[in-house]
Write an enzyme that holds these catalytic residues in place. Structure first.
Site, PDB file in Angstrom:
ATOM      1  N   ASP A  19      35.915 -84.777 138.445  1.00  0.00           N
ATOM      2  CA  ASP A  19      37.264 -84.574 137.917  1.00  0.00           C
ATOM      3  C   ASP A  19      37.159 -84.469 136.398  1.00  0.00           C
ATOM      4  OD1 ASP A  19      39.757 -85.030 136.794  1.00  0.00           O
ATOM      5  OD2 ASP A  19      40.461 -86.205 138.491  1.00  0.00           O
ATOM      6  N   THR A  44      42.343 -79.816 135.635  1.00  0.00           N
ATOM      7  CA  THR A  44      41.849 -80.442 134.401  1.00  0.00           C
ATOM      8  C   THR A  44      40.529 -79.813 133.930  1.00  0.00           C
ATOM      9  OG1 THR A  44      40.895 -82.166 135.785  1.00  0.00           O
ATOM     10  CG2 THR A  44      42.945 -82.681 134.697  1.00  0.00           C
ATOM     11  N   THR A  45      39.725 -79.366 134.886  1.00  0.00           N
ATOM     12  CA  THR A  45      38.455 -78.731 134.508  1.00  0.00           C
ATOM     13  C   THR A  45      38.708 -77.320 133.980  1.00  0.00           C
ATOM     14  OG1 THR A  45      37.455 -79.980 136.308  1.00  0.00           O
ATOM     15  CG2 THR A  45      36.109 -78.277 135.329  1.00  0.00           C
ATOM     16  N   ASP A  87      45.065 -86.092 143.178  1.00  0.00           N
ATOM     17  CA  ASP A  87      45.177 -84.649 142.914  1.00  0.00           C
ATOM     18  C   ASP A  87      45.895 -83.948 144.066  1.00  0.00           C
ATOM     19  OD1 ASP A  87      43.924 -85.011 140.574  1.00  0.00           O
ATOM     20  OD2 ASP A  87      42.135 -83.825 141.010  1.00  0.00           O
TER      21      ASP A  87
END
Length: 532
Positions: free
Chosen positions: A61, A94-95, A394
């Site tokens: 994550d 988020t990545t 998530d």
């Protein structure tokens, strides 16, 4: 005679300005993006981080990784901040947001080298961002949120890149059930309020296997009863929630009492007992089966409650108390003399205490219409449970996003390629110097499909060229990269979709950060004085 040099800044400050700063910021952004580039897609790698206390975090994550990393460079710090923003706003992507922001900075590097002014680059970026948002809306499709099959597909594509993907069916069902439980619809405005953070609590209990995890129709706490003679199982309990202590209030600070007669001491004890008796009798009058309080319960109060056949649990967290209130329909009371019949919760079907390992857990389940729930996670070790919890958060965020805004775009890099294709077309009709940075943004978007291909170990140039060729044809805007094989595929066939709200937030955050960092041309940092 030449004048002596004028010192404006303190001699302890370090100053960098001009091009050196801009290129330094670009490099910092690229470095952060490189750290988590391998964490994108279903074939992603995991990172193992160790904190100074010796605790380990194993995850892929983006936000969880960057949270643990200590960085020095100010631009790198703001890059880390954007993954947190992304996590708080939409909980997913988020990545991608870091990789995109790094690539946008990288795209600006060649123009800075050519002495193009940052303001010109920023103007082109701003225009590009507006166009991207418009194109995304055109590409998006609407989905029926009440169709569980559709919802499962969306969540499955969101967690396909995570550790939990082996248990996709279980995870998607749990996420949908949890989000549907806590959703409250406002009758007047017709808006949905879905507060996962507050009302969908994840409890991790090491031991057992992941398949044993489930969403409870109610609440679970890590608590045991206060007195051994109290009941450990009650069906259809009447529940009373308090946030006041059931013990004699002690003096705030040091309290001095002067006693002149010997029976005064007995009188004091008598007063304490009378107070406890009064408070408990006020509770007993409403015949609850269960009493939860956020404060303490004295031994004497326990004695009176046991005699009345009431089970009591003390020192419950405020957040847990609120969840119990939402699950069984009770109201939290602050004073015992103000309890009313309607404050008692009767919506729960079963109260029981179970033992896992060495610890006791309280379950309030089989609630009629719970608006709060607990997700019980089982697993081999604490590290695995931590990662499963992150993945499940998530999944729940994606379910929430889709329920709030039911529009989707194709995943697997398809939407990036489609946007890049349209922007490249538009840039041909542009005049002026802005067309070059605008075109560079279109090329920078290709970083997402490119990284997906790299993480599969497939041939990058060949695949990306084939994908680009595919997107030049008018009806192929849903073609992207199959993250498992690295081949190009139609996302509608593979059922890989992403919520529009996540994508829009990703682009906004990435582009705005790039614009912000490009605007910086001076860094003044105060250096601490060294003791001689």
């Amino acid at each position: 005679m030449s004048a002596a040099p004028l010192l404006v800044l303190n001699s302890n400050t370090k100053r960098e300005s001009g091009k050196k700063v801009q290129l330094g910021n670009v490099n910092a952004a690229k470095t952060i993006a490189d750290v988590i580039r391998t964490c994108l897609g279903p074939r992603s790698m995991m990172k193992m981080l160790m904190d100074p206390q010796g605790g380990i975090v194993m995850t892929n994550d983006g936000n969880a990784i960057l949270r643990e990393i200590q960085v020095q460079h100010p631009a790198a710090k703001s890059m880390i901040e954007i993954s947190r923003t992304q996590d708080e706003e939409v909980g997913d992507g988020t990545t991608s947001v870091i990789i995109l922001a790094g690539e946008m900075m990288s795209a600006a590097e060649q123009f800075l080298e050519q002495k193009m002014h940052p303001t010109v680059i920023i103007a082109a970026y701003r225009q590009a961002l507006e166009d991207i948002q418009q194109i995304l809306k055109d590409i998006s499709v609407t989905v029926d949120v009440n169709d569980p099959k559709e919802m499962k597909k969306i969540i499955a594509s969101a967690i396909g890149t995570k550790f939990i993907s082996k248990w996709t069916d279980l995870a998607t069902e749990m996420a949908i059930k949890a989000v549907a439980t806590v959703a409250i619809e406002d009758k007047t405005s017709g808006q949905r309020e879905i507060d996962i953070k507050r009302y969908a609590k994840v409890e991790k209990v090491p031991g057992g296997v992941i398949e044993e995890s489930r969403v409870l129709q109610g609440v679970m706490l890590n608590k045991d009863i206060t007195h051994p003679r109290m009941k450990r199982r009650i069906e259809n309990p009447r529940i009373l929630l308090l946030d006041c202590p059931l013990e004699y209030t002690k003096g705030e600070s040091q309290t001095d009492i002067e006693l002149s007669k010997e029976n005064d001491f007995n009188r004091i004890l008598q007063l304490e007992e009378e107070y406890i008796r009064r408070v408990t009798s006020e509770i007993i009058a409403f015949k609850p089966d269960l009493v939860f309080t956020e404060k303490g319960i004295s031994d004497l109060a326990q004695h009176f409650l046991v005699k009345a056949g009431i089970t009591a649990i003390r020192r419950v967290r405020k957040s847990d108390n609120n969840r119990i209130a939402r699950a069984c329909g009770a109201t939290v009371c602050s004073r015992t003399d103000e309890i009313r019949e309607e404050d008692l919760g009767t919506g729960a079907g079963l109260f029981e205490i179970r033992k896992f390992g060495d610890e006791y857990f309280t379950f309030i389940t089989e609630c009629k219409n719970p608006k709060a729930c607990t997700i019980l996670l089982r697993g081999a070790s604490k590290d695995i449970l931590m990662e499963v919890e992150r993945n499940l958060q998530d999944a729940m965020q994606v379910a929430r996003n889709v329920m709030v805004d039911a529009r989707l775009v194709p995943g697997g890099g398809a939407v990036e390629m489609a946007v890049a294709q349209r922007m490249a077309e538009k840039s041909k009709s542009m005049t002026g110097v802005e067309q070059w940075p605008y075109r560079a943004v279109a090329q920078a978007l290709e970083v997402i499909p490119r990284t997906l291909i790299q993480n599969c170990g497939a041939s990058t140039i060949r695949t990306i060229t084939a994908l680009r060729a595919k997107h030049t044809e008018p009806d192929n805007k849903t073609w992207g990269v199959d993250g498992e094989t690295g081949q190009i595929a139609d996302m509608t066939v593979l059922n890989i979709w992403e919520p529009l709200s996540v994508k829009v937030q990703t682009y906004k955050t990435a582009m705005e950060t790039a614009m912000l960092l490009l605007r910086i041309d001076d860094i003044v940092s105060g250096v601490k004085k060294t003791d001689n």
